[in-house]
Design a protein around this motif. Structure first.
Motif: not given
Length: 347
Positions: A329-342
């Protein structure tokens, strides 16, 4: 001298001293002003991102590990080893002298123990000793566990911190074990030598830094003899193509109907922020005045790794994450962009 460049993020700090460690490696000692001491507080194993002048691009950014210990050393120290064709390392070794200044981002990085208690198995090759040395010194000075270091080098002349390691071995004879693997004498590290060194220490905290083939060999060997992969921490750096010092500004308007909402927990504080679909999490946090962890903004260093607790994202470049980390479940904050509203995210 200290200043904030008007056209960039980061701080300009003075180099107090330059120490020759080996024929091709030097340490830079930084004099951090009192006003920035808190900002430059660091954990063992972290690194600095340094802005280096370039005639072709204006500047390049490079990450160098801190070899100093926050427990035992008054000043920050990074150690730079020349690499063939490496613009940044050669420029620093050829040009920087005591009294010069460099523009840097505050310490960052996830290659650091969450807990100094327990025993440690440390594996380093070449300049990979730099963050490992920081961890080693801090554990010995701050805790009571044993530390075992497997250190591979091309030849004896290449051993960075050789005399300092010898002194530490004399000071902590019952707690520190060092095994030097010298290629010119005994060949490259092998699964057999690693197994013999690490066997029967399965509960140890493991940290590994060095060239990619070395780190892959250590991880494969340790997992094959029963080590838990979650206890094996790997560090590696790649050259940065972009400019992590460039200013960040995300503007959210009332007309922005595609903006999501994210709850971000960092250092025990939770922030609720609007998150536009075309912005990364780090951009949103920095624009909101939050001291978010990042260094490269390219998905290459892992400093901004965080856990996606709720919602979905476009993960972008995740090269800095192990496939097992992504599965967890790890992601990178400098890369991630949202695809859900919340969304909910924890650092």
């Amino acid at each position: 001298m200290t200043s904030v460049a008007p056209d960039s993020l980061g701080y300009t700090i003075e180099v107090a001293d330059v120490i020759s460690e080996t024929p091709d490696a030097s340490s830079l000692i930084f004099d951090v002003p009192k006003a920035l001491v808190e900002k430059f507080t660091y954990r063992p194993g972290q690194f600095l991102t340094v802005r280096i002048p370039s005639e072709r691009t204006g500047s390049v950014a490079r990450c160098y590990s801190l070899a100093s210990s926050p427990t035992t050393d008054e000043r920050l120290k990074v150690t730079v080893k020349r690499t063939a064709g490496g613009y940044g390392s050669n420029w620093l070794c050829d040009n920087i002298t005591a009294g010069d200044s460099l523009h840097v981002l505050p310490p960052s990085g996830t290659f650091t123990p969450h807990d100094l208690n327990g025993d440690f198995q440390l594996f380093a090759a070449g300049s990979g000793i730099t963050p490992v040395m920081s961890i080693l010194k801090t554990v010995l000075a701050s805790a009571a566990g044993s530390v075992a270091l497997y250190y591979a080098n091309r030849d004896r002349e290449s051993i960075i911190f050789d005399s300092e390691l010898a002194d530490l071995a004399k000071k902590y004879p019952d707690r520190l074990t060092i095994e030097h693997r010298i290629e010119s004498e005994t060949g490259l590290p092998t699964p057999g030598s690693l197994t013999q060194f690490a066997d029967n220490h399965f509960d140890s905290n493991v940290f590994v830094c060095g060239p990619a083939p070395f780190m892959a060999l250590v991880k494969e060997t340790l997992t094959s003899i029963g080590y838990d992969r979650h206890h094996i921490h790997i560090e590696e750096f790649r050259s940065l193509d972009g400019d992590p010092f460039a200013p960040i500004k995300v503007v959210v308007t009332d007309e922005d109907t595609e903006s999501s909402t994210v709850e971000v927990t960092l250092d025990g504080d939770t922030h609720t922020l609007p998150w536009p679909a075309d912005a990364t999490l780090i951009d949103v946090m920095v624009s909101a005045g939050i001291d978010a962890p990042y260094s490269c903004r390219e998905g290459e260093c892992g400093s901004c790794a965080c856990t996606l607790v709720e919602g979905t994202v476009d993960p972008g470049n995740t090269d800095a994450l192990d496939p097992d980390d992504v599965a967890d479940g790890y992601i990178l904050g400098c890369q991630a962009k949202p695809t859900s509203p919340n969304l909910k995210i924890e650092f």
